[in-house]
Write a protein that holds these residues in place. Structure first.
Motif, PDB file in Angstrom:
ATOM      1  N   SER A 115     -46.278  23.185 -14.486  1.00  0.00           N
ATOM      2  CA  SER A 115     -46.730  22.334 -15.581  1.00  0.00           C
ATOM      3  C   SER A 115     -47.443  21.096 -15.046  1.00  0.00           C
ATOM      4  O   SER A 115     -48.513  20.719 -15.541  1.00  0.00           O
ATOM      5  N   ILE A 116     -46.879  20.470 -14.028  1.00  0.00           N
ATOM      6  CA  ILE A 116     -47.491  19.268 -13.438  1.00  0.00           C
ATOM      7  C   ILE A 116     -48.835  19.602 -12.818  1.00  0.00           C
ATOM      8  O   ILE A 116     -49.825  18.883 -13.028  1.00  0.00           O
ATOM      9  N   ILE A 117     -48.908  20.697 -12.075  1.00  0.00           N
ATOM     10  CA  ILE A 117     -50.170  21.112 -11.443  1.00  0.00           C
ATOM     11  C   ILE A 117     -51.218  21.406 -12.512  1.00  0.00           C
ATOM     12  O   ILE A 117     -52.381  21.020 -12.387  1.00  0.00           O
ATOM     13  N   GLY A 118     -50.820  22.058 -13.581  1.00  0.00           N
ATOM     14  CA  GLY A 118     -51.745  22.338 -14.680  1.00  0.00           C
ATOM     15  C   GLY A 118     -52.290  21.067 -15.303  1.00  0.00           C
ATOM     16  O   GLY A 118     -53.484  20.960 -15.598  1.00  0.00           O
ATOM     17  N   ARG A 119     -51.423  20.088 -15.482  1.00  0.00           N
ATOM     18  CA  ARG A 119     -51.858  18.815 -16.067  1.00  0.00           C
ATOM     19  C   ARG A 119     -52.792  18.075 -15.118  1.00  0.00           C
ATOM     20  O   ARG A 119     -53.761  17.443 -15.553  1.00  0.00           O
ATOM     21  N   ILE A 120     -52.502  18.114 -13.828  1.00  0.00           N
ATOM     22  CA  ILE A 120     -53.378  17.465 -12.840  1.00  0.00           C
ATOM     23  C   ILE A 120     -54.750  18.130 -12.837  1.00  0.00           C
ATOM     24  O   ILE A 120     -55.781  17.451 -12.800  1.00  0.00           O
ATOM     25  N   ASP A 121     -54.778  19.463 -12.871  1.00  0.00           N
ATOM     26  CA  ASP A 121     -56.060  20.184 -12.925  1.00  0.00           C
ATOM     27  C   ASP A 121     -56.843  19.816 -14.178  1.00  0.00           C
ATOM     28  O   ASP A 121     -58.054  19.598 -14.134  1.00  0.00           O
ATOM     29  N   GLU A 122     -56.142  19.753 -15.310  1.00  0.00           N
ATOM     30  CA  GLU A 122     -56.796  19.386 -16.572  1.00  0.00           C
ATOM     31  C   GLU A 122     -57.350  17.964 -16.489  1.00  0.00           C
ATOM     32  O   GLU A 122     -58.476  17.701 -16.932  1.00  0.00           O
ATOM     33  N   MET A 123     -56.576  17.049 -15.913  1.00  0.00           N
ATOM     34  CA  MET A 123     -57.033  15.673 -15.777  1.00  0.00           C
ATOM     35  C   MET A 123     -58.263  15.601 -14.871  1.00  0.00           C
ATOM     36  O   MET A 123     -59.211  14.863 -15.156  1.00  0.00           O
TER      37      MET A 123
END
Length: 86
Positions: free
Chosen positions: A55-63
């Motif tokens: 979830s954190i990696i996904g949010r970082i990629d989205e950011m």
């Protein structure tokens, strides 16, 4: 000799420690039960941490994608306004 484990609820999960050993009121009764209990608990923790990590990696990629889009928009606005970048 019996080992007593405190009952607690893991954050953001409905799993109680007793359930990891096979039932809501189950407590490890011997070495084999304790090993199974600990193994199951560690597997559940690993799964939970993996979900949080994904979830954190996904949010970082989205950011990162949003920042790239913002930089492009700012560049386009600067180009349209005729101001030179320095």
């Amino acid at each position: 000799h019996f080992i007593r484990f405190p009952r607690f609820i893991m954050a953001d999960a409905s799993l109680e420690v007793g359930e990891a050993a096979g039932g809501a009121d189950a407590e490890p009764q011997n070495t084999a039960d304790l090993t199974a209990f600990i193994t199951n608990l560690l597997q559940q923790m690993q799964s939970r941490f993996q979900q949080m990590s994904d979830s954190i990696i996904g949010r970082i990629d989205e950011m990162g994608t949003r920042i790239d889009e913002l930089e492009k928009s700012i560049g386009d606005l600067i180009q349209q306004s005729g101001v030179d970048e320095k």
